[in-house]
Design an enzyme around this catalytic site. Structure first.
Site, PDB file in Angstrom:
ATOM      1  N   CYS A   4      -2.680   9.243   2.379  1.00 18.67           N
ATOM      2  CA  CYS A   4      -2.226   8.575   1.326  1.00 18.67           C
ATOM      3  C   CYS A   4      -3.162   8.963   0.357  1.00 18.67           C
ATOM      4  CB  CYS A   4      -2.058   6.960   1.573  1.00 18.67           C
ATOM      5  SG  CYS A   4      -3.308   6.262   2.183  1.00 18.67           S
TER       6      CYS A   4
ATOM      7  N   GLU B  69       0.902  -1.117  -0.165  1.00 19.06           N
ATOM      8  CA  GLU B  69       0.029  -0.039   0.108  1.00 19.06           C
ATOM      9  C   GLU B  69       0.856   1.435  -0.013  1.00 19.06           C
ATOM     10  OE1 GLU B  69      -3.446  -0.020  -0.225  1.00 19.06           O
ATOM     11  OE2 GLU B  69      -2.831  -2.085  -0.585  1.00 19.06           O
TER      12      GLU B  69
HETATM   13  P1  NAD Z   1       8.561   4.721   4.627  1.00 19.16           P
HETATM   14  O1  NAD Z   1       8.494   3.945   3.549  1.00 19.16           O
HETATM   15  O2  NAD Z   1       9.632   5.747   4.871  1.00 19.16           O
HETATM   16  O3  NAD Z   1       8.424   3.821   5.905  1.00 19.16           O
HETATM   17  C1  NAD Z   1       7.369   2.817   6.240  1.00 19.16           C
HETATM   18  C2  NAD Z   1       7.909   2.120   7.148  1.00 19.16           C
HETATM   19  O4  NAD Z   1       8.848   0.943   6.597  1.00 19.16           O
HETATM   20  C3  NAD Z   1       8.471   2.418   8.300  1.00 19.16           C
HETATM   21  O5  NAD Z   1       7.896   1.460   9.617  1.00 19.16           O
HETATM   22  C4  NAD Z   1      10.012   2.294   8.123  1.00 19.16           C
HETATM   23  O6  NAD Z   1      11.001   2.146   9.139  1.00 19.16           O
HETATM   24  C5  NAD Z   1       9.932   0.854   7.136  1.00 19.16           C
HETATM   25  N1  NAD Z   1      11.075   0.686   6.509  1.00 19.16           N
HETATM   26  C6  NAD Z   1      12.026   1.613   5.900  1.00 19.16           C
HETATM   27  N2  NAD Z   1      13.155   0.992   5.012  1.00 19.16           N
HETATM   28  C7  NAD Z   1      12.545  -0.364   5.163  1.00 19.16           C
HETATM   29  C8  NAD Z   1      13.288  -1.419   4.509  1.00 19.16           C
HETATM   30  N3  NAD Z   1      14.230  -1.368   3.893  1.00 19.16           N
HETATM   31  N4  NAD Z   1      12.668  -2.654   5.009  1.00 19.16           N
HETATM   32  C9  NAD Z   1      11.501  -2.708   5.712  1.00 19.16           C
HETATM   33  N5  NAD Z   1      10.854  -1.643   6.099  1.00 19.16           N
HETATM   34  C10 NAD Z   1      11.398  -0.440   6.301  1.00 19.16           C
HETATM   35  O7  NAD Z   1       7.176   5.533   4.455  1.00 19.16           O
HETATM   36  P2  NAD Z   1       6.671   6.722   5.424  1.00 19.16           P
HETATM   37  O8  NAD Z   1       7.295   8.084   4.911  1.00 19.16           O
HETATM   38  O9  NAD Z   1       6.636   6.228   6.990  1.00 19.16           O
HETATM   39  O10 NAD Z   1       4.949   6.756   5.031  1.00 19.16           O
HETATM   40  C11 NAD Z   1       4.616   7.752   4.097  1.00 19.16           C
HETATM   41  C12 NAD Z   1       4.273   7.063   2.812  1.00 19.16           C
HETATM   42  O11 NAD Z   1       3.313   6.069   3.255  1.00 19.16           O
HETATM   43  C13 NAD Z   1       3.489   8.045   1.995  1.00 19.16           C
HETATM   44  O12 NAD Z   1       3.963   7.537   0.558  1.00 19.16           O
HETATM   45  C14 NAD Z   1       2.155   7.705   1.990  1.00 19.16           C
HETATM   46  O13 NAD Z   1       1.494   7.833   0.592  1.00 19.16           O
HETATM   47  C15 NAD Z   1       2.164   6.094   2.207  1.00 19.16           C
HETATM   48  N6  NAD Z   1       1.019   5.399   2.787  1.00 19.16           N
HETATM   49  C16 NAD Z   1       0.408   4.718   1.820  1.00 19.16           C
HETATM   50  C17 NAD Z   1      -0.887   4.430   2.353  1.00 19.16           C
HETATM   51  C18 NAD Z   1      -1.805   3.381   1.681  1.00 19.16           C
HETATM   52  O14 NAD Z   1      -2.576   2.757   2.124  1.00 19.16           O
HETATM   53  N7  NAD Z   1      -1.649   3.342   0.407  1.00 19.16           N
HETATM   54  C19 NAD Z   1      -1.341   4.502   3.589  1.00 19.16           C
HETATM   55  C20 NAD Z   1      -0.553   5.344   4.511  1.00 19.16           C
HETATM   56  C21 NAD Z   1       0.578   5.824   3.896  1.00 19.16           C
END
Ligand code: NAD
Length: 513
Positions: free
Chosen positions: A281, A247
């Protein structure tokens, strides 16, 4: 979200992060990131809890999981306090997005889990139907890993967790490193509700901890977050042949038709763009208004945004909260500045709130934008209403589809059928007509993105079943039957040829299709 910086390691090498409040800019505390050994130990505890849990009937699981409801209601203020302190989102955003939606998810899936996971008996087709019966059993996967972002730190953790455990799995949740305490509430409420020890565990840490979870023995990864991280996780899951859902981000478009109720559309535009400080999002990031109603729409949008209340008291009467972390502030400011330098116009806002100390960006209205600008291409995530004039609906649809993202979107018209027709031409995972993007909260609607916005769908029957493996059990109607197969013979082949001719060339043969 809390602002964080890496400060040092513990003596045994675990990374330590220091968190700072986006509201007060004061220290919030430190977290110690779980390492691979911690993830493995949590996995072992989860695996053992899952054995007994997965053996329970769905009804028994439902009885246990719905005990979360009173616990959530009793702890709602405390959870809201934690979310607000870590994210700086407006208090009403926290109450509605995190608590109301969490209760709604628990009750929705508890009420329907037995139905969605009940074994099915589809009929075998053709000649097989005469001899075979099929049962489809929805079996748990085992221990699943859920990795979540910071913008909905409690709801994005509890909603998939509820589905996963109702389907008989145990859960290891890795919340965002900047909203760890909001994530930790998941484990606390599960414990208070009396769910078995180890069934739902929160593993605190950063991206490296998340990577360790992805590489652990978990049987599925449900990821919500950015495109870049999603790609990395999907690669790892691909290599391990591990199922995953992604997502990811969005750049939702809103289309305002000439026959739209303009007051309703303006309200939808403002809430869609500014709710959750714009960190949504499915937030409305691009608004295409047909020229016949553009001036009226813009005038009312400016009025509406000017009336928004932004404050740092966190009573329920504030509309827009803080930007959750400094990195996001840099993105918002950078995109606005670049757009202005290239001819965009700011009608309201367009800068930090000079009256507040924390990370507050003023709710903003902008026009004179084009798709060359980053603010119209990349996720902005700020409380910004970006309005573009278009000639007609066809141009609006083309502009809406001119994006690498395809999460959600919304169309505004008083002609419902026209709204549905336009929605179907938008290349996204879902579309709302005459409402902001409500897809994630409408559980019966599968939720997921197209293009860079994700892979797979979550929520509803599809989502709940996604936490199980559908195992067909195929058996013979007759208790004992004559064996067929070897030895092969010319006579047997000739019979098959006749049967094939009968099925695929005669009218009666169609009965066996
Ligand atoms: P991010 O990708 O930076 O981090 C998300 C999670 O992934 C965090 O817990 C982070 O620690 C973890 N992470 C980071 N690197 C990783 C790796 N290599 N392996 C495994 N886990 C890892 O995202 P963010 O900045 O926390 O969130 C914002 C983003 O989320 C925006 O792009 C937003 O649109 C999206 N989002 C999407 C939805 C949806 O349902 N489509 C909902 C909410 C947010």
């Amino acid at each position: 979200m809390a602002i964080y910086e890496s400060i040092n390691n513990t003596d045994d090498g675990r990374r330590v992060l220091k968190l700072t409040s986006p509201v007060t800019l004061q220290p919030l505390g430190e977290i110690v990131c779980a390492n691979e050994a911690d993830v493995s130990a949590a996995y072992a505890r989860a695996e053992s809890a899952q054995l007994a849990w997965g053996a329970k009937s769905v009804k028994q699981r439902v009885e246990a999981v719905q005990k979360l409801l009173p616990v959530l209601l009793n702890n709602s203020e405390a959870i809201v306090d934690t979310v607000v302190s870590e994210t700086g989102k407006a208090r009403t955003d926290a109450l509605l997005m995190e608590i109301y939606a969490a209760c709604d998810s628990v009750s929705y899936y508890c009420r329907r889990a037995e139905k969605f996971l009940r074994p099915e008996k589809p009929r075998a087709h053709g000649f097989l139907g005469l001899s075979k019966t099929i049962e489809l059993h929805f079996k748990p996967l085992g221990v699943v890993g859920i990795i979540t972002p910071w913008n909905g730190p409690f709801i994005l953790a509890i909603n998939p967790t509820v589905q996963a455990i109702l389907a008989g799995n145990a859960v290891l949740l890795k919340p965002s490193e900047v909203t760890p305490e909001s994530g930790r509430w998941l484990e606390k409420v599960c414990k208070e509700a009396g769910l078995p020890d180890g069934l739902v565990q929160v593993v605190i840490g950063d991206g490296q901890t998340g990577a360790a979870l992805v590489e652990s023995a978990v049987k599925k990864i449900a990821f919500t977050g950015s495109v870049a991280t999603g790609q990395r996780i999907a690669e790892s899951c691909g290599r391990q042949l591990k199922p995953c859902t992604m997502e990811l981000g969005g750049k939702d478009a809103m289309i305002v038709c000439a026959d739209a109720d303009i007051d309703g559309a303006v309200t939808g535009a403002i809430i869609g763009s500014c709710m959750n400080s714009g960190h949504y999002c499915c937030g409305t990031e691009r608004i295409y208004v047909v020229e016949a109603v553009y001036d009226r729409f813009l005038e009312k949008a400016i009025e509406g945004v000017q009336a928004l209340r932004q404050g740092s008291e966190y009573g329920f009467d504030e509309d827009v909260g803080a930007v959750f972390w400094d990195k996001q502030m840099a993105i918002i400011e950078g995109q606005v500045d670049e757009a202005v330098a290239n001819g965009a116009k700011v009608h309201v806002g367009g800068k930090r709130n000079p009256n507040l100390n924390g990370l507050y960006y003023l709710p903003t209205v902008m026009t004179d934008l084009n798709h060359e600008m980053a603010i119209m291409r990349d996720e902005n995530f700020g409380p910004i209403v970006c309005v573009v004039k278009v000639k007609d609906e066809a141009e609006a649809i083309a502009m809406a589809n001119d994006s690498q993202y395809g999460l959600h979107g919304n169309v505004w018209t008083q002609d419902k059928q026209k709204g549905i027709d336009i929605a179907r031409q938008i290349d996204t995972g879902g579309v709302s007509v005459n409402d902001m993007a409500v897809g994630y909260g409408v559980h019966a609607a599968p939720f997921g993105g197209r293009k860079d916005s994700g892979v797979g769908q979550v929520n509803g029957k599809v989502g709940l079943r996604g936490y199980s493996f559908c195992q067909p059990v195929i058996s013979d109607r007759a208790a004992a039957k004559k064996a067929t197969g070897f030895p092969r013979s010319t006579e047997q082949a000739e019979t098959f040829k006749k049967v094939m001719k009968f099925i695929w060339t005669t009218r009666i043969g169609r009965l066996f299709w």
